[in-house]
Design an enzyme around this catalytic site. Structure first.
Site, PDB file in Angstrom:
ATOM      1  N   HIS A   1      65.806  34.250  61.055  1.00 52.85           N
ATOM      2  CA  HIS A   1      66.376  35.213  60.117  1.00 52.85           C
ATOM      3  C   HIS A   1      65.598  35.217  58.817  1.00 52.85           C
ATOM      4  O   HIS A   1      65.283  36.275  58.262  1.00 52.85           O
ATOM      5  CB  HIS A   1      67.848  34.887  59.840  1.00 52.85           C
ATOM      6  CG  HIS A   1      68.492  35.850  58.897  1.00 52.85           C
ATOM      7  ND1 HIS A   1      68.371  35.747  57.517  1.00 52.85           N
ATOM      8  CD2 HIS A   1      69.248  36.948  59.118  1.00 52.85           C
ATOM      9  CE1 HIS A   1      69.028  36.743  56.939  1.00 52.85           C
ATOM     10  NE2 HIS A   1      69.569  37.481  57.886  1.00 52.85           N
TER      11      HIS A   1
ATOM     12  N   LEU B   1      72.634  33.007  66.908  1.00 55.59           N
ATOM     13  CA  LEU B   1      73.624  32.335  67.746  1.00 55.59           C
ATOM     14  C   LEU B   1      74.602  33.269  68.432  1.00 55.59           C
ATOM     15  O   LEU B   1      75.454  32.821  69.197  1.00 55.59           O
ATOM     16  CB  LEU B   1      74.381  31.304  66.900  1.00 55.59           C
ATOM     17  CG  LEU B   1      73.465  30.269  66.237  1.00 55.59           C
ATOM     18  CD1 LEU B   1      74.268  29.379  65.297  1.00 55.59           C
ATOM     19  CD2 LEU B   1      72.747  29.426  67.278  1.00 55.59           C
TER      20      LEU B   1
END
Length: 258
Positions: free
Chosen positions: A29, A87
């Site tokens: 990210h 996730l």
């Protein structure tokens, strides 16, 4: 991709040089916390140790270099599998990463997000143990609980994935596990802790469901009433899971050319 497999097979029979496999590109990210980049680089090294000869590269969605479009541009027309260090499903997985792949000249496959998966649950468990968690006895089980602190997303699929991980972790620990979020979704960690306490759960730990240190992980840890685990980080199971997602993305090609 087929040409690669043909070259690989002929190389093994005829002794010609074997072509390199498609690169594994970890998609992080990005974070302003320098520990995040350090953690991802350590994870890259562990993946390389597990599978020598596999090109492993890194691209970020934002905030850190190299950015994903730059990593893909450097590949030219080469083959790659993008493995998101995320996730759950959400905007980055469904939009940002596919759009970057579509805009590149590289021949790209996109793996699924890391979670949910049992290897994540084992990593969460070990991080809790490292932080001081011990299995509760029969009496303590009635007053124990864990808050699974995740980043949060407006995408409902992300919440589904996080709840599934919470259920798997609850089964592993033998105590209730409640998902909570740092942003974009409810409840917050503070609210989840308060709700559990109101139900008589006085022994509450926070499990950090983040791939690396960063602002959200720090905020969730600060909200913990006591024990809080470290992020998943460069745990060996994370390296195995990244390779598993890579292999899953490659499986249709391998089956088609078998």
């Amino acid at each position: 991709m087929t040409a690669y497999l043909m070259n690989r097979n002929s190389g093994s029979r005829l002794g010609t040089r074997r072509a390199a496999p498609p690169a594994l590109v970890l998609v992080g990210h990005g974070s302003r916390d320098p520990r995040a980049l350090s953690t991802v680089r350590t994870l890259m090294e562990r993946i390389r140790e597990l599978r020598p000869g596999l090109p492993v590269q890194l691209g970020h969605i934002e905030l850190n270099e190299p950015l994903l479009p730059d990593t893909l541009a450097a590949l030219g027309t080469g083959d790659a599998v993008l493995v998101p260090l995320l996730l759950s499903r959400g905007h980055h997985v469904k939009r940002d990463i596919p759009e970057a792949a579509a805009a590149s000249s590289a021949r790209v496959r996109i793996a699924g997000p890391l979670g949910p998966h049992p290897l994540l649950v084992e990593t969460l468990y070990e991080r809790l143990v490292e932080a001081g968690w011990r299995a509760p006895d029969v009496v303590e089980r009635r007053t124990s609980a864990v808050v699974l602190a995740a980043a949060g997303s407006r995408d409902p699929d992300a919440a589904v994935d996080t709840r599934r991980t919470a259920g798997l972790l609850a089964h592993r620990l033998g105590v209730p596990v409640v998902p909570a979020y740092a942003s974009a979704a409810t409840p917050t960690v503070t609210d989840a802790v308060r709700a559990l306490a109101a139900r008589g759960r006085s022994r509450i730990a926070v499990a950090s469901y983040f791939t690396a240190p960063g602002r959200f992980a720090t905020e969730c840890t600060t909200a913990a009433p006591g024990l809080a685990s470290a992020p998943l980080g460069a745990h060996p199971a994370m390296a195995h899971l990244a390779l598993h997602r890579y292999d899953q993305a490659m499986a249709p090609t391998l089956a088609a050319t078998a």
